[in-house]
Design an enzyme around this catalytic site. Structure first.
Site, short mmCIF file in Angstrom:
data_model
loop_
_atom_site.label_atom_id
_atom_site.label_comp_id
_atom_site.label_asym_id
_atom_site.label_seq_id
_atom_site.Cartn_x
_atom_site.Cartn_y
_atom_site.Cartn_z
N SER A 1 45.66 39.01 35.53
CA SER A 1 44.99 40.30 35.69
C SER A 1 45.54 41.51 34.91
CB SER A 1 44.94 40.49 37.32
OG SER A 1 44.34 41.76 37.71
N TYR B 1 49.30 41.95 45.26
CA TYR B 1 48.41 41.53 44.18
C TYR B 1 49.27 41.63 42.75
CZ TYR B 1 44.71 39.75 41.18
OH TYR B 1 43.79 39.28 40.41
N LYS C 1 51.05 39.40 39.90
CA LYS C 1 50.50 39.02 38.65
C LYS C 1 51.39 39.45 37.62
CE LYS C 1 46.39 36.96 39.87
NZ LYS C 1 46.22 35.63 39.41
#
Length: 261
Positions: free
Chosen positions: A153, A166, A170
């Site tokens: 991402s 998150y 990532k």
């Protein structure tokens, strides 16, 4: 595997590398969303795709839609024993892995629960790591090279409000991808990430009903629009193919310029 295949990059010529004829590709999280779109794009490029997720009904419908170029595996990627048994025990090997299964639990940093932290890291880091390890072992044993595309991402390169876990997951994927690329290079296995910005999917569509959120998001993307599925799948097919034969340990940012600011 045919000469000049997407996995090895051997003998490829400019303009001939975006086909995947004769290749086998495994896509995790392939029952819907980006995973399914990636599987469809790989099949269209000539690969035979194996669709993997936890939900058999979704996979079987997806395989039927794709046609004769797809089969299914049902597996929970967060269960290391299941990964070893189902993926490791499958016949043959794959030339391409699209390591797509992932999740997000948006919460501000002070609101993050242990349960949310553990869920996101279990799927996005631990699951992705051991799926890649299992598939790479089969690639290495076959001795024909391969391409692993980890679905990361833009948040693997920047921070984001309400996305501390998150982002952590990532950023971890970006780090492990670089290290994997070094370790697997002697086996001619390339490892890269695709890093999308916000992509229009059925899951994300409700976010963009919030006009303030949409305006803020678009204001951070210099190109002025959200990503579409084909923006992501084009990058995946490129990294799976001979067109990227000299690319490993890299991050392909499909973010419209978000991380350039």
């Amino acid at each position: 595997m045919s000469e000049g295949s997407g996995a090895t990059g051997s003998g490829s010529l400019p303009g001939r590398g975006l086909r995947l004829d004769g290749q086998r590709a495994l896509v995790t999280g392939a029952g819907r969303g980006i995973g399914l779109a990636c599987a469809e794009a790989l099949a269209e490029a000539g690969a035979h795709v194996t669709l993997l997720s936890r939900t058999r009904s979704e996979l079987e419908q997806a395989a039927e839609d794709i046609g004769g170029r797809a089969d299914v595996l049902v597996c929970d990627c967060t269960d290391a024993d299941a990964v070893s048994e189902v993926i490791g025990g499958a016949p043959g090997h794959w030339d391409v892995l699209v390591n797509n299964a992932g999740t997000n639990r948006p919460q501000t940093f002070l609101e993050v629960t242990r349960e949310a932290f553990e869920e996101v890291m279990r799927i996005n880091v631990t699951g992705a790591f051991f799926v890649a390890q299992t598939v790479a072992a089969k690639m290495a044993a076959a001795g024909e090279g391969g391409s692993i595309v980890n679905m990361s991402s833009q948040m693997g390169h920047v921070g984001g409000a309400g996305r501390s876990v998150y982002c952590a997951s990532k950023h971890a994927m970006e780090g492990m991808t670089k290290a994997m690329a070094i370790d697997l290079a002697p086996h001619t296995i390339r490892v890269n990430t695709v890093c999308p910005t916000f992509v229009v999917t059925p899951m994300t569509a409700p976010y963009f009903e919030d006009e303030a959120f949409l305006a803020d998001t678009l204001g951070r993307i210099p190109i002025g629009r959200l990503a579409e599925m084909n923006d992501v799948t084009g990058a995946v097919v490129f990294l799976a193919s001979d067109a990227s034969a000299m690319i490993t340990g890299s991050a392909l940012k499909v973010d419209g310029g978000w991380t350039a600011i």
